[in-house]
Design a protein around this motif. Structure first.
Motif, PDB file in Angstrom:
ATOM      1  N   LEU A  24       1.067  -1.492  -0.182  1.00 12.75           N
ATOM      2  CA  LEU A  24      -0.297  -0.024   0.090  1.00 12.75           C
ATOM      3  C   LEU A  24       0.682   1.250   0.054  1.00 12.75           C
ATOM      4  O   LEU A  24       0.632   2.679  -1.127  1.00 12.75           O
ATOM      5  CB  LEU A  24      -1.021  -0.180   1.431  1.00 12.75           C
ATOM      6  N   ALA A  25       1.770   1.518   0.283  1.00 19.06           N
ATOM      7  CA  ALA A  25       3.439   2.202   1.103  1.00 19.06           C
ATOM      8  C   ALA A  25       3.391   2.903   0.055  1.00 19.06           C
ATOM      9  O   ALA A  25       3.692   4.069  -1.217  1.00 19.06           O
ATOM     10  CB  ALA A  25       3.801   2.241   1.671  1.00 19.06           C
ATOM     11  N   VAL A  26       3.923   1.570  -1.526  1.00 14.73           N
ATOM     12  CA  VAL A  26       4.373   1.901  -2.190  1.00 14.73           C
ATOM     13  C   VAL A  26       3.371   2.157  -3.653  1.00 14.73           C
ATOM     14  O   VAL A  26       3.729   3.085  -4.777  1.00 14.73           O
ATOM     15  CB  VAL A  26       5.193   0.668  -3.387  1.00 14.73           C
ATOM     16  N   LEU A  27       1.789   1.511  -3.500  1.00 18.64           N
ATOM     17  CA  LEU A  27       1.526   1.865  -4.098  1.00 18.64           C
ATOM     18  C   LEU A  27       0.821   3.611  -4.617  1.00 18.64           C
ATOM     19  O   LEU A  27       1.179   3.962  -4.736  1.00 18.64           O
ATOM     20  CB  LEU A  27      -0.200   2.022  -3.750  1.00 18.64           C
ATOM     21  N   PHE A  28       0.843   4.391  -2.998  1.00 22.12           N
ATOM     22  CA  PHE A  28       0.389   5.274  -2.819  1.00 22.12           C
ATOM     23  C   PHE A  28       2.076   6.075  -3.266  1.00 22.12           C
ATOM     24  O   PHE A  28       1.965   7.534  -4.453  1.00 22.12           O
ATOM     25  CB  PHE A  28       0.799   5.899  -0.977  1.00 22.12           C
ATOM     26  N   ASP A  29       3.033   5.269  -3.339  1.00 13.78           N
ATOM     27  CA  ASP A  29       4.314   6.178  -4.058  1.00 13.78           C
ATOM     28  C   ASP A  29       4.234   6.479  -5.580  1.00 13.78           C
ATOM     29  O   ASP A  29       4.496   7.416  -6.517  1.00 13.78           O
ATOM     30  CB  ASP A  29       5.319   4.918  -3.635  1.00 13.78           C
ATOM     31  N   GLY A  30       3.598   5.083  -6.246  1.00 12.52           N
ATOM     32  CA  GLY A  30       3.138   5.453  -7.176  1.00 12.52           C
ATOM     33  C   GLY A  30       1.990   6.434  -7.426  1.00 12.52           C
ATOM     34  O   GLY A  30       2.252   7.453  -8.971  1.00 12.52           O
ATOM     35  N   HIS A 153       3.293   0.293 -10.143  1.00 21.89           N
ATOM     36  CA  HIS A 153       2.716   0.725 -11.652  1.00 21.89           C
ATOM     37  C   HIS A 153       1.442   1.249 -11.159  1.00 21.89           C
ATOM     38  O   HIS A 153       0.473   1.098 -12.409  1.00 21.89           O
ATOM     39  CB  HIS A 153       3.119  -0.502 -12.318  1.00 21.89           C
ATOM     40  N   ALA A 154       0.621  -0.139 -10.275  1.00 24.76           N
ATOM     41  CA  ALA A 154      -0.712  -0.179 -10.041  1.00 24.76           C
ATOM     42  C   ALA A 154      -1.087   1.450  -9.879  1.00 24.76           C
ATOM     43  O   ALA A 154      -2.051   1.793  -9.892  1.00 24.76           O
ATOM     44  CB  ALA A 154      -1.052  -0.692  -8.853  1.00 24.76           C
ATOM     45  N   GLY A 155       0.449   2.087  -8.820  1.00 22.99           N
ATOM     46  CA  GLY A 155      -0.155   3.584  -8.687  1.00 22.99           C
ATOM     47  C   GLY A 155      -0.200   4.445  -9.957  1.00 22.99           C
ATOM     48  O   GLY A 155      -1.100   5.429 -10.006  1.00 22.99           O
ATOM     49  N   VAL A 287      -1.657   6.163 -19.818  1.00 28.82           N
ATOM     50  CA  VAL A 287      -0.493   5.614 -18.803  1.00 28.82           C
ATOM     51  C   VAL A 287      -1.866   4.628 -18.398  1.00 28.82           C
ATOM     52  O   VAL A 287      -0.195   3.576 -17.509  1.00 28.82           O
ATOM     53  CB  VAL A 287      -1.012   6.595 -17.861  1.00 28.82           C
ATOM     54  N   VAL A 288      -3.043   4.016 -18.582  1.00 25.58           N
ATOM     55  CA  VAL A 288      -3.131   2.559 -17.727  1.00 25.58           C
ATOM     56  C   VAL A 288      -2.379   1.258 -18.723  1.00 25.58           C
ATOM     57  O   VAL A 288      -1.967   0.871 -17.295  1.00 25.58           O
ATOM     58  CB  VAL A 288      -4.410   2.465 -17.934  1.00 25.58           C
ATOM     59  N   LEU A 289      -2.605   0.983 -20.124  1.00 24.50           N
ATOM     60  CA  LEU A 289      -2.270   0.091 -20.558  1.00 24.50           C
ATOM     61  C   LEU A 289      -0.903  -0.082 -20.314  1.00 24.50           C
ATOM     62  O   LEU A 289      -0.147  -0.507 -20.126  1.00 24.50           O
ATOM     63  CB  LEU A 289      -1.837   0.206 -21.535  1.00 24.50           C
ATOM     64  N   PHE A 290      -0.004   1.248 -20.449  1.00 20.74           N
ATOM     65  CA  PHE A 290       2.103   1.510 -19.732  1.00 20.74           C
ATOM     66  C   PHE A 290       2.170   0.893 -18.329  1.00 20.74           C
ATOM     67  O   PHE A 290       2.721  -0.256 -18.569  1.00 20.74           O
ATOM     68  CB  PHE A 290       1.953   2.590 -20.638  1.00 20.74           C
ATOM     69  N   ASN A 291       1.068   1.027 -17.791  1.00 16.72           N
ATOM     70  CA  ASN A 291       1.458   0.999 -15.607  1.00 16.72           C
ATOM     71  C   ASN A 291       1.269  -0.844 -15.890  1.00 16.72           C
ATOM     72  O   ASN A 291       1.096  -1.902 -15.454  1.00 16.72           O
ATOM     73  CB  ASN A 291       1.195   1.093 -15.288  1.00 16.72           C
ATOM     74  N   LEU A 292       0.049  -0.812 -17.030  1.00 14.27           N
ATOM     75  CA  LEU A 292      -0.424  -2.563 -16.977  1.00 14.27           C
ATOM     76  C   LEU A 292       0.338  -4.042 -17.337  1.00 14.27           C
ATOM     77  O   LEU A 292       0.950  -4.600 -16.929  1.00 14.27           O
ATOM     78  CB  LEU A 292      -2.032  -2.955 -17.307  1.00 14.27           C
ATOM     79  N   GLY A 293       1.459  -2.852 -18.598  1.00 17.04           N
ATOM     80  CA  GLY A 293       2.054  -3.762 -18.966  1.00 17.04           C
ATOM     81  C   GLY A 293       3.070  -3.727 -18.141  1.00 17.04           C
ATOM     82  O   GLY A 293       4.272  -4.548 -18.450  1.00 17.04           O
ATOM     83  N   GLY A 294       3.229  -3.305 -17.231  1.00 12.25           N
ATOM     84  CA  GLY A 294       4.619  -2.833 -16.412  1.00 12.25           C
ATOM     85  C   GLY A 294       4.991  -4.147 -15.510  1.00 12.25           C
ATOM     86  O   GLY A 294       5.618  -4.948 -14.513  1.00 12.25           O
TER      87      GLY A 294
END
Length: 442
Positions: A24-30, A153-155, A287-294
């Protein structure tokens, strides 16, 4: 049920809690990292804060410069105050800094906010990785870290939806107010997160460490060797002894180009896609697709590297990334463009990680931490340069060169990591490594 049976089950749940809190912390980071790029097209269109493309590139670099500072100082600070306190401090810092961005009345205050946010962002990720490594179940350390990295990437995905749903009807400031929400998570993190076992052992708090290890059903780490600054300096100098300086510079240059590409694209992807004629909704979908790819890439790259070797996968991934980024400069049918963006995200976001894996594999255990740390640190200068470069190209009305410039960065990283791998293989064939090491490195 006996206590001996209950303890492992309870330990599993508590270990999952640690990983979950870090996730969760890294989600907020992203979210905080990607939000600027997601709202940037709107800010430029509305000329918010008197923003120009050149200034926008500078502001993007402020955050990555702050990340450089945060990443380089995180280890020293964590050694003094503990991993848990540093994580709490980092989340607090980048959340408050986003609030500063939300209330800013000019570029200077906004830039200060992004710089402070970058310090928090840069310090959080290596600390979170250290935490989940401490509490990962036996034999699952790499898998746990890979899972943690998906949160970043979820962030990024979340940032696109925040921009899509709020920016047009409410304004760009609302997106940064959303990035203040993680402050509500800080008390939970402070109360529920245990301290790092490695930190406790290093500080001689053995009883507390043993109690936590038993509670979490994890192995107690060995006491550190206790290197002093002179030892660390000696390890750094060792990276330049004999012919090693060439290898070290090749790794640094590959990392520079890789992070230039990662943060340049992360900052400017929506704006560059709007420049190619796509509307804001489509640009944010990219942006969504780029991070889903990530996310997919992080899970695939590790397995591919185990099979074929990290150096080879890193070079191939950078080549595919360069091709994908260059193709984005060509206006294609929307469905095809979506596919290219997704695949580019798959390769781009894990190619850089494979540089670190390569360095880790190709260096001796006593200098490994120093080699990886400095490769990452030198790469951060590329992270600062990438957003600035995109802004300068747009300011000069050469936005059509943006994707080409980033593609060339990918080609350069492919060349540097490829040459480094070939040199290392030749040296190893003369007796520098065991056959097993060569098989592992590929």
């Amino acid at each position: 049920m006996s206590s001996s049976t209950a303890l492992p089950a309870r330990g599993s749940r508590l270990a999952a809690l640690v990983v979950g809190l870090c996730w969760l912390a890294v989600l907020f980071d992203g979210l905080d990292m990607f939000i600027y790029g997601s709202v940037l097209p709107h800010m430029l269109e509305q000329k918010a804060l008197g923003l120009t493309p050149g200034r926008a590139g500078d502001l993007g670099s402020y955050a990555t410069f702050g990340m450089l500072v945060g990443a380089l100082t995180a280890g020293t600070v964590a050694d003094r105050i503990g991993r848990k306190r540093l994580m709490v401090g980092c989340v607090t810092l980048f959340s408050l800094a986003s609030g500063l961005c939300a209330v800013s009345g000019g570029v200077a205050v906004f830039g200060l906010g992004r710089t402070l946010a970058g310090v928090g962002l840069g310090g959080l990720l290596p600390t979170a990785i250290s935490m989940v490594t401490d509490y990962a179940r036996g034999g699952r350390g790499a898998l746990t870290i890979g899972a943690l990295m998906t949160a970043h990437h979820a962030g990024g995905i979340l940032s696109a939806y925040v921009a899509k749903w709020l920016v047009e009807p409410v304004g760009w400031r609302s997106a940064f107010w959303i990035c203040v929400v993680p402050l509500l998570f800080v008390p939970v993190l402070a109360k529920a997160m245990p301290e790092s076992l490695s930190f406790l052992v290093a500080k001689g708090r053995d009883e507390e460490a043993r109690a936590l290890a038993a509670r979490y059903d994890v192995e107690l780490p060995a006491a550190p060797a206790g290197k002093n600054p002179a030892d660390r300096w000696s390890a750094l100098v060792g990276l330049f002894r004999g012919g090693e300086w060439v290898q070290t510079l090749l790794y640094w240059l590959a990392s520079f180009g890789g992070l230039l590409l990662v943060y340049g694209v992360a900052t400017w992807l929506p704006t560059l896609m709007r420049g190619e004629g796509y509307n804001l909704g489509s640009a944010l979908t990219f942006v969504v697709l780029f991070n889903l790819g990530g996310i997919v890439g992080m899970l695939v790259a590790g397995r591919a590297s185990d099979l074929f070797g990290a150096p080879r996968i890193s070079a191939i991934w950078f080549a595919l990334t360069a091709a994908g980024v260059f193709l984005l400069s060509v206006h294609m049918p929307l469905a095809l463009t979506y596919t290219v963006v997704f695949l580019t995200g798959v390769f781009l976001n894990s190619a850089q990680t494979m540089i670190y894996a390569t360095v880790s594999i190709r260096t001796t255990p006593d200098s490994r931490a120093t080699a990886v740390g400095w490769t990452s640190g030198m790469g951060r200068f590329g992270a600062v340069f990438g957003p600035w470069l995109g802004g300068q190209l747009l300011a000069a009305d050469r936005g059509d060169w943006g994707f080409t410039a980033f593609a060339l960065a990918g080609v350069s990283s492919m060349v540097f990591i490829g040459i480094a791998a070939l040199r290392s293989t030749k040296q190893s064939s003369r007796g520098g490594s065991t056959p097993q090491e060569l098989l592992t490195a590929g």
